[in-house]
Design an enzyme around this catalytic site. Structure first.
Site, PDB file in Angstrom:
ATOM      1  N   GLU A  12      28.144  39.685  29.142  1.00  0.00           N
ATOM      2  CA  GLU A  12      28.037  39.354  30.565  1.00  0.00           C
ATOM      3  C   GLU A  12      26.623  39.557  31.100  1.00  0.00           C
ATOM      4  OE1 GLU A  12      32.536  40.548  32.026  1.00  0.00           O
ATOM      5  OE2 GLU A  12      31.081  42.136  31.729  1.00  0.00           O
ATOM      6  N   ASP A 196      39.622  33.189  31.958  1.00  0.00           N
ATOM      7  CA  ASP A 196      41.011  32.994  31.521  1.00  0.00           C
ATOM      8  C   ASP A 196      41.898  32.905  32.747  1.00  0.00           C
ATOM      9  OD1 ASP A 196      42.288  35.834  32.077  1.00  0.00           O
ATOM     10  OD2 ASP A 196      40.295  36.185  31.279  1.00  0.00           O
TER      11      ASP A 196
HETATM   12  N1  SAH Z   1      39.184  42.956  24.092  1.00  0.00           N
HETATM   13  C1  SAH Z   1      38.093  43.040  25.037  1.00  0.00           C
HETATM   14  C2  SAH Z   1      38.620  43.709  26.278  1.00  0.00           C
HETATM   15  C3  SAH Z   1      37.960  43.230  27.491  1.00  0.00           C
HETATM   16  S1  SAH Z   1      38.801  43.705  28.929  1.00  0.00           S
HETATM   17  C4  SAH Z   1      36.971  43.801  24.419  1.00  0.00           C
HETATM   18  O1  SAH Z   1      37.207  44.692  23.629  1.00  0.00           O
HETATM   19  O2  SAH Z   1      35.796  43.518  24.693  1.00  0.00           O
HETATM   20  C5  SAH Z   1      38.368  42.384  29.944  1.00  0.00           C
HETATM   21  C6  SAH Z   1      37.077  42.498  30.697  1.00  0.00           C
HETATM   22  O3  SAH Z   1      36.823  41.292  31.370  1.00  0.00           O
HETATM   23  C7  SAH Z   1      37.098  43.569  31.778  1.00  0.00           C
HETATM   24  O4  SAH Z   1      35.821  44.141  31.889  1.00  0.00           O
HETATM   25  C8  SAH Z   1      37.532  42.799  33.038  1.00  0.00           C
HETATM   26  O5  SAH Z   1      36.762  43.137  34.162  1.00  0.00           O
HETATM   27  C9  SAH Z   1      37.326  41.326  32.709  1.00  0.00           C
HETATM   28  N2  SAH Z   1      38.523  40.474  32.670  1.00  0.00           N
HETATM   29  C10 SAH Z   1      38.518  39.187  32.243  1.00  0.00           C
HETATM   30  N3  SAH Z   1      39.749  38.654  32.281  1.00  0.00           N
HETATM   31  C11 SAH Z   1      40.589  39.621  32.745  1.00  0.00           C
HETATM   32  C12 SAH Z   1      41.999  39.671  32.971  1.00  0.00           C
HETATM   33  N4  SAH Z   1      42.788  38.624  32.728  1.00  0.00           N
HETATM   34  N5  SAH Z   1      42.520  40.834  33.430  1.00  0.00           N
HETATM   35  C13 SAH Z   1      41.730  41.898  33.664  1.00  0.00           C
HETATM   36  N6  SAH Z   1      40.401  41.897  33.454  1.00  0.00           N
HETATM   37  C14 SAH Z   1      39.808  40.784  33.001  1.00  0.00           C
END
Ligand code: SAH
Length: 228
Positions: A12, A196
């Site tokens: 990001e 997403d």
């Molecule tokens: N598996 C990923 C987890 C990322 S969590 C990893 O290990 O890198 C998702 C991140 O993107 C968080 O920082 C949140 O702010 C954002 N995000 C994107 N889509 C999201 C969703 N559907 N629900 C919650 N947060 C989301």
């Protein structure tokens, strides 16, 4: 202005540190803070890691230790509305912690002793970000909801939307930064590119999108913001 730029994940903030003039790095509290000039703006970039506590800690340290005067959070989020599509951009006007519930002692979503359920972003920063972001993608402005949950099931997003119909995007950090900035009196803004639809496909879409478009968007928008 000394601008703090926070993202949760490296993708990001892709390219921003490389774009910094005379960067100096400092480790503190398991985070790497890089200070320098970004297109003539005095800036400090940091990755908060994921979630509200991680983001709150990072925002507080940016202010108290690195003396930033303004904060921008840039990252990705799940869509919280049928008119908000993957690749669109959401700029927060208000942020809410959707998993906060101290009822019946306080109304649902209210952050005790602030009297607030929603924290407003800084108008001037938000206007400027929304204006420059419109050159990169389709921009929506409104409510962003944060919680310590990846929203990746249709029932989850439907329940959230049922309780808070004006949600445009869901993520895991913005409202925590908002509360810290409110309490410290620091103007802030949150900008999120939709990765997403916060539904059953979210995890797969997220992985694909965060690597490709998200990184380019953040760089693009921050460059335009700093040059504007
Ligand atoms: N598996 C990923 C987890 C990322 S969590 C990893 O290990 O890198 C998702 C991140 O993107 C968080 O920082 C949140 O702010 C954002 N995000 C994107 N889509 C999201 C969703 N559907 N629900 C919650 N947060 C989301």
């Amino acid at each position: 202005m000394r601008l703090g730029i926070i993202s949760a994940l490296a993708e990001e903030q892709h390219g921003l540190i490389e774009a910094m003039e005379s960067p100096t790095r400092r480790f503190y509290g398991m985070r790497e803070y890089t200070a320098g000039k970004l297109w003539e703006i005095d800036a400090v970039c940091v990755l908060s890691r994921i979630g509200k506590v991680a983001a709150a800690m990072t925002a507080a340290i940016l202010v108290e230790k690195f003396e930033v005067t303004h904060i921008i959070f840039t990252g990705v989020a799940g869509s919280g509305d049928k008119n908000v599509h993957v690749g669109d951009i959401v700029v927060a006007e208000e942020l809410i912690q959707h998993d906060f519930d101290a009822s019946p002692l306080f109304p649902r979503y209210e952050i005790p002793l602030t009297g607030l359920t929603r924290f407003a972003s800084d108008r001037a920063l938000t206007d400027k970000l929304a204006t420059v972001a419109a050159k990169t993608g389709r921009v929506h402005r409104g409510l962003i909801a944060s919680g310590d949950q990846f929203i990746g099931k249709r029932q989850q997003i439907e329940a959230l939307k049922g309780a808070l119909p004006d949600i445009l995007a869901v993520e895991m950090e913005g409202a925590a930064v908002a509360q810290v900035c409110f309490e410290l009196g620091i103007p802030f803004a949150v900008i999120r590119t939709i990765s997403d639809n916060a539904n059953d496909d979210a995890a797969v879409d997220f992985m694909r999108f965060v690597k490709t478009v998200a990184s380019r968007y953040a760089y693009d928008i921050i460059e335009k913001f700093c040059k504007a």
